[in-house]
Write a protein that holds these residues in place. Structure first.
Motif, PDB file in Angstrom:
ATOM      1  N   GLU A 259      11.250  -5.818   3.532  1.00  0.00           N
ATOM      2  CA  GLU A 259      11.526  -6.405   4.840  1.00  0.00           C
ATOM      3  C   GLU A 259      10.880  -5.560   5.927  1.00  0.00           C
ATOM      4  OE1 GLU A 259      15.745  -6.180   4.000  1.00  0.00           O
ATOM      5  OE2 GLU A 259      15.995  -4.714   5.610  1.00  0.00           O
ATOM      6  N   THR A 260      10.916  -6.061   7.137  1.00  0.00           N
ATOM      7  CA  THR A 260      10.287  -5.372   8.265  1.00  0.00           C
ATOM      8  C   THR A 260      11.340  -4.686   9.113  1.00  0.00           C
ATOM      9  OG1 THR A 260       8.448  -6.940   8.323  1.00  0.00           O
ATOM     10  CG2 THR A 260       8.866  -5.669  10.319  1.00  0.00           C
ATOM     11  N   ILE A 261      11.125  -3.404   9.390  1.00  0.00           N
ATOM     12  CA  ILE A 261      11.965  -2.657  10.305  1.00  0.00           C
ATOM     13  C   ILE A 261      11.094  -2.160  11.454  1.00  0.00           C
ATOM     14  CG2 ILE A 261      13.619  -1.962   8.536  1.00  0.00           C
ATOM     15  CD1 ILE A 261      12.225   0.792   8.506  1.00  0.00           C
ATOM     16  N   THR A 262      11.713  -1.520  12.424  1.00  0.00           N
ATOM     17  CA  THR A 262      10.972  -0.888  13.520  1.00  0.00           C
ATOM     18  C   THR A 262      11.296   0.598  13.516  1.00  0.00           C
ATOM     19  OG1 THR A 262      12.685  -1.038  15.221  1.00  0.00           O
ATOM     20  CG2 THR A 262      11.328  -3.016  14.842  1.00  0.00           C
ATOM     21  N   PHE A 263      10.579   1.368  14.349  1.00  0.00           N
ATOM     22  CA  PHE A 263      10.867   2.792  14.382  1.00  0.00           C
ATOM     23  C   PHE A 263      12.200   3.087  15.064  1.00  0.00           C
ATOM     24  CE2 PHE A 263       6.647   4.331  12.984  1.00  0.00           C
ATOM     25  CZ  PHE A 263       7.125   5.278  12.094  1.00  0.00           C
ATOM     26  N   GLU A 264      12.818   2.092  15.667  1.00  0.00           N
ATOM     27  CA  GLU A 264      14.185   2.274  16.152  1.00  0.00           C
ATOM     28  C   GLU A 264      15.158   2.457  14.988  1.00  0.00           C
ATOM     29  OE1 GLU A 264      15.141  -0.986  18.628  1.00  0.00           O
ATOM     30  OE2 GLU A 264      13.794  -0.396  20.262  1.00  0.00           O
ATOM     31  N   ASN A 265      14.779   1.963  13.805  1.00  0.00           N
ATOM     32  CA  ASN A 265      15.615   2.131  12.616  1.00  0.00           C
ATOM     33  C   ASN A 265      15.411   3.483  11.935  1.00  0.00           C
ATOM     34  OD1 ASN A 265      14.598  -1.110  12.339  1.00  0.00           O
ATOM     35  ND2 ASN A 265      16.798  -0.724  12.283  1.00  0.00           N
ATOM     36  N   VAL A 266      14.318   4.174  12.269  1.00  0.00           N
ATOM     37  CA  VAL A 266      13.947   5.406  11.565  1.00  0.00           C
ATOM     38  C   VAL A 266      14.645   6.602  12.192  1.00  0.00           C
ATOM     39  CG1 VAL A 266      12.021   6.883  10.888  1.00  0.00           C
ATOM     40  CG2 VAL A 266      11.742   4.389  10.891  1.00  0.00           C
TER      41      VAL A 266
ATOM     42  N   PRO B   8      -9.057   4.302  13.258  1.00  0.00           N
ATOM     43  CA  PRO B   8      -8.291   3.085  12.952  1.00  0.00           C
ATOM     44  C   PRO B   8      -9.110   2.032  12.230  1.00  0.00           C
ATOM     45  CG  PRO B   8      -8.768   3.236  15.310  1.00  0.00           C
ATOM     46  CD  PRO B   8      -9.155   4.553  14.707  1.00  0.00           C
ATOM     47  N   THR B   9     -10.439   2.086  12.354  1.00  0.00           N
ATOM     48  CA  THR B   9     -11.261   1.116  11.631  1.00  0.00           C
ATOM     49  C   THR B   9     -11.413   1.490  10.162  1.00  0.00           C
ATOM     50  OG1 THR B   9     -13.357   2.228  12.122  1.00  0.00           O
ATOM     51  CG2 THR B   9     -12.563   0.616  13.733  1.00  0.00           C
ATOM     52  N   LEU B  10     -10.945   2.677   9.779  1.00  0.00           N
ATOM     53  CA  LEU B  10     -11.002   3.103   8.384  1.00  0.00           C
ATOM     54  C   LEU B  10      -9.597   3.356   7.835  1.00  0.00           C
ATOM     55  CD1 LEU B  10     -14.064   5.532   8.475  1.00  0.00           C
ATOM     56  CD2 LEU B  10     -13.982   3.198   7.603  1.00  0.00           C
ATOM     57  N   LEU B  11      -8.604   2.737   8.439  1.00  0.00           N
ATOM     58  CA  LEU B  11      -7.217   2.953   8.041  1.00  0.00           C
ATOM     59  C   LEU B  11      -6.471   1.627   7.973  1.00  0.00           C
ATOM     60  CD1 LEU B  11      -4.879   5.088   7.600  1.00  0.00           C
ATOM     61  CD2 LEU B  11      -4.433   4.828  10.049  1.00  0.00           C
ATOM     62  N   LEU B  12      -5.752   1.431   6.878  1.00  0.00           N
ATOM     63  CA  LEU B  12      -4.826   0.308   6.742  1.00  0.00           C
ATOM     64  C   LEU B  12      -3.436   0.903   6.588  1.00  0.00           C
ATOM     65  CD1 LEU B  12      -3.853  -2.579   6.197  1.00  0.00           C
ATOM     66  CD2 LEU B  12      -4.593  -2.305   3.810  1.00  0.00           C
ATOM     67  N   SER B  13      -2.566   0.632   7.557  1.00  0.00           N
ATOM     68  CA  SER B  13      -1.223   1.192   7.547  1.00  0.00           C
ATOM     69  C   SER B  13      -0.182   0.088   7.426  1.00  0.00           C
ATOM     70  CB  SER B  13      -0.962   1.995   8.828  1.00  0.00           C
ATOM     71  OG  SER B  13       0.382   2.452   8.869  1.00  0.00           O
ATOM     72  N   THR B  14       0.880   0.388   6.669  1.00  0.00           N
ATOM     73  CA  THR B  14       2.013  -0.534   6.570  1.00  0.00           C
ATOM     74  C   THR B  14       3.255   0.073   7.231  1.00  0.00           C
ATOM     75  OG1 THR B  14       2.760   0.309   4.406  1.00  0.00           O
ATOM     76  CG2 THR B  14       1.086  -1.431   4.406  1.00  0.00           C
ATOM     77  N   ALA B  15       3.049   1.001   8.155  1.00  0.00           N
ATOM     78  CA  ALA B  15       4.150   1.666   8.852  1.00  0.00           C
ATOM     79  C   ALA B  15       4.908   0.678   9.745  1.00  0.00           C
ATOM     80  CB  ALA B  15       3.608   2.825   9.686  1.00  0.00           C
ATOM     81  N   PRO B  16       6.129   1.005  10.124  1.00  0.00           N
ATOM     82  CA  PRO B  16       6.932   0.085  10.934  1.00  0.00           C
ATOM     83  C   PRO B  16       6.376  -0.197  12.319  1.00  0.00           C
ATOM     84  CG  PRO B  16       8.338   1.717   9.877  1.00  0.00           C
ATOM     85  CD  PRO B  16       6.927   2.158   9.655  1.00  0.00           C
ATOM     86  N   ASN B  17       5.499   0.655  12.843  1.00  0.00           N
ATOM     87  CA  ASN B  17       5.084   0.516  14.241  1.00  0.00           C
ATOM     88  C   ASN B  17       3.735  -0.163  14.408  1.00  0.00           C
ATOM     89  OD1 ASN B  17       3.873   2.771  12.988  1.00  0.00           O
ATOM     90  ND2 ASN B  17       3.214   3.533  14.976  1.00  0.00           N
ATOM     91  N   VAL B  18       3.155  -0.709  13.341  1.00  0.00           N
ATOM     92  CA  VAL B  18       1.824  -1.291  13.434  1.00  0.00           C
ATOM     93  C   VAL B  18       1.887  -2.780  13.119  1.00  0.00           C
ATOM     94  CG1 VAL B  18       0.699   0.900  12.861  1.00  0.00           C
ATOM     95  CG2 VAL B  18       1.276  -0.704  11.034  1.00  0.00           C
ATOM     96  N   LEU B  19       0.742  -3.446  13.195  1.00  0.00           N
ATOM     97  CA  LEU B  19       0.664  -4.872  12.894  1.00  0.00           C
ATOM     98  C   LEU B  19       1.258  -5.144  11.513  1.00  0.00           C
ATOM     99  CD1 LEU B  19      -0.503  -7.599  13.964  1.00  0.00           C
ATOM    100  CD2 LEU B  19      -2.562  -7.091  12.616  1.00  0.00           C
ATOM    101  N   PRO B  20       2.251  -6.035  11.411  1.00  0.00           N
ATOM    102  CA  PRO B  20       2.913  -6.267  10.121  1.00  0.00           C
ATOM    103  C   PRO B  20       1.944  -6.759   9.054  1.00  0.00           C
ATOM    104  CG  PRO B  20       4.189  -7.222  11.920  1.00  0.00           C
ATOM    105  CD  PRO B  20       2.874  -6.806  12.507  1.00  0.00           C
ATOM    106  N   THR B  21       2.216  -6.377   7.825  1.00  0.00           N
ATOM    107  CA  THR B  21       1.438  -6.829   6.678  1.00  0.00           C
ATOM    108  C   THR B  21       2.382  -7.524   5.696  1.00  0.00           C
ATOM    109  OG1 THR B  21       1.813  -4.858   5.309  1.00  0.00           O
ATOM    110  CG2 THR B  21       0.008  -4.753   6.938  1.00  0.00           C
TER     111      THR B  21
END
Length: 375
Positions: A220-227, A305-318
Motif C-alpha cells: 500500500e501507499t504511505i507518506t512520510f508523515e507515517n514514517v 534523478p534521471t538515473l534513479l527509480l525510487s519507490t520511497a513514500p515521498n516520490v511519484l507512486p509506482t
C-alpha cells in the motif's frame, strides 16, 4: 522436505499453523503464468515512474548502447528492447518465458520494422542459447521488498553466462530500506471498526480481523508523515557482482529513534535502483532524530534523478508502492524512544520466489518477534 510453518498471533499469543507445501516447479509455473495476463503488462507500462526511469537511463547511456549487443531479461512486451534498438543497439536479444507474450512481442517487433535488430527468444533465461557475448544487460527484475519473486537470480545467471568484462548492467545497483511507521487510520479502519457495527458490539471479531488484515505483508501507499525515523539500509545490491547465494537469506540489524510520540504500528520497506554512476545533490529529506546515532541514509546527497527509480513514500507512486509489515497490536512510543533489532528476509523452503520475513525487535524494555510471509 521439512514443512514450512506460518506463525500467527491471536490476542498476543503465537500459534504455529502448517502451510500447504507445493514444489518450486509449481511456483515457477504460477509465476510465469501470472505474466501471461496482458493486464499485468499494461499496469507495468502505465507505471510512469518505472517506464520513464528506464527510458531516461537508456537515453543517458545511449553512447554506450550504440552499435552494441544488448540482452533484455524478461522482456515482456518488448518495450525496453525496442527502446535500446531505437538508441542504436546493433543487436538485441529479448528473452521472455511466457509463450503468448513472447509471440505477441515478436509481432510488435515485426510491426515496428525492427526484426533485423531484435530477436525474441521464448523461454527461461536459464534454458535459452545465445551464441555471442553481450555488452549490455537490461532487466526490470525488482519485486515487492526488492527481492520478492527472485527474478534477480535469472539476471545474475545471464550476467555470468553472457556479459562481457566491463559490460553495462541496467540497473546497476539496488538498495532496500526499512523504517518504523505509524498508521492509526489503517488500524482504525481494519480493526477498531469492529468495536461498533451499526451500534452492535462486534469486538469478538477483532482477533480474526487482525489476522485477516495484518498476518501477511500489505502492499500500500504511505507518506512520510507515517514514517517515525530515518530509513536504514537492509540490503545493497551491486548488480555487477552480487551472487545467487547472497540472495538466499539477508539479515541486517537496525536501530531507530522515534522522532515523535506515536503508536508504532509496524515497519515499512521500499527500494530504489540506480542506472549507473552520476552523483548529484539530493532534495529528499527524511525525518531525523536528535539522538539517532545509526544514520546509513545520507539525506544531503542526491543521485542524478534521471538515473534513479525510487519507490520511497515521498516520490511519484509506482505499482510497487511500499510493503508494510504490521503488528497485530501497536506499541506506544515516546519521542526519541529506541527501537532496535534484526530483520531477516529468507527465500521460502518451498520456493525461492516466495519470501519469509522475520523481524525481532526491542523497545520500551520489551522484546517482540513478528513473522510474515510474502506469497
Amino acid at each position: 522436505m521439512q514443512q514450512p510453518k506460518e506463525r500467527q498471533g491471536i490476542d498476543g499469543e503465537e500459534q504455529v499453523v502448517p502451510m500447504r507445501v507445493t514444489s518450486s516447479i509449481d511456483h515457477d509455473e504460477a509465476y510465469f503464468e501470472s505474466y501471461a495476463r496482458i493486464s499485468v503488462h499494461e499496469q507495468l507500462l502505465k507505471d510512469k515512474a518505472r517506464t520513464d526511469a528506464y527510458l531516461h537511463a537508456i537515453i543517458r547511456h545511449e553512447e554506450f548502447i550504440r552499435d552494441k549487443v544488448v540482452l533484455d531479461v524478461g522482456c515482456g512486451t518488448g518495450i525496453l528492447a525496442i527502446l535500446c534498438a531505437q538508441a542504436g543497439a546493433k543487436r538485441v536479444y529479448a528473452v521472455e518465458a511466457t509463450h503468448d507474450i513472447a509471440h505477441a512481442t515478436s509481432k510488435v517487433v515485426e510491426d515496428n520494422n525492427l526484426s533485423n535488430i531484435i530477436t525474441v527468444l521464448q523461454g527461461r533465461i536459464e534454458d535459452v542459447e545465445i551464441k555471442e557475448q553481450v555488452d549490455v544487460i537490461i532487466s526490470e527484475w525488482m519485486g515487492y521488498m526488492l527481492l520478492h519473486k527472485n527474478m534477480l537470480e535469472s539476471v545474475i545467471t545471464a550476467r555470468d553466462r553472457w556479459l562481457k568484462p566491463g559490460g553495462l548492467m541496467l540497473p546497476s545497483k539496488a538498495t532496500l530500506y526499512m523504517a518504523p511507521v505509524t498508521n492509526t487510520k489503517r488500524y482504525e479502519e481494519s480493526i477498531n471498526y469492529w468495536n461498533s457495527v451499526y451500534g452492535i458490539n462486534m469486538s469478538a471479531f477483532k482477533p480474526l480481523a487482525k489476522q485477516s488484515a495484518f498476518l501477511g505483508p500489505c502492499v500500500e501507499t504511505i507518506t512520510f508523515e507515517n514514517v517515525l525515523a530515518r530509513p536504514q539500509v537492509v540490503k545493497c545490491v551491486n548488480c555487477d557482482s552480487v551472487t545467487i547465494p547472497e540472495l538466499r537469506s539477508v539479515t541486517e540489524s537496525f536501530k531507530f529513534n522515534s522522532t515523535v510520540k506515536a503508536p508504532l504500528h509496524g515497519f515499512a520497506f521500499w527500494f530504489d535502483v540506480e542506472f549507473g554512476p552520476s552523483p548529484m545533490p539530493l532534495s529528499i529529506r527524511y525525518p531525523t532524530s536528535s539522538v539517532d546515532d545509526h544514520p546509513p541514509v545520507d539525506s544531503q546527497t542526491r543521485r542524478d534523478p534521471t538515473l534513479l527509480l525510487s519507490t520511497a513514500p515521498n516520490v511519484l507512486p509506482t505499482h510497487w508502492q511500499q510493503t508494510l509489515i504490521y503488528f497485530f497490536d501497536p506499541k506506544d512510543l515516546k519521542q526519541d524512544q529506541l527501537i532496535e533489532g534484526r530483520v531477516t528476509l529468507s527465500q521460502n523452503q518451498a520456493s525461492s520466489r516466495l519470501l519469509d520475513v522475520k523481524i525481532a525487535y526491542d523497545t520500551g524494555g520489551q522484546s517482540h518477534v513478528k513473522y510474515s510471509f510474502l506469497r
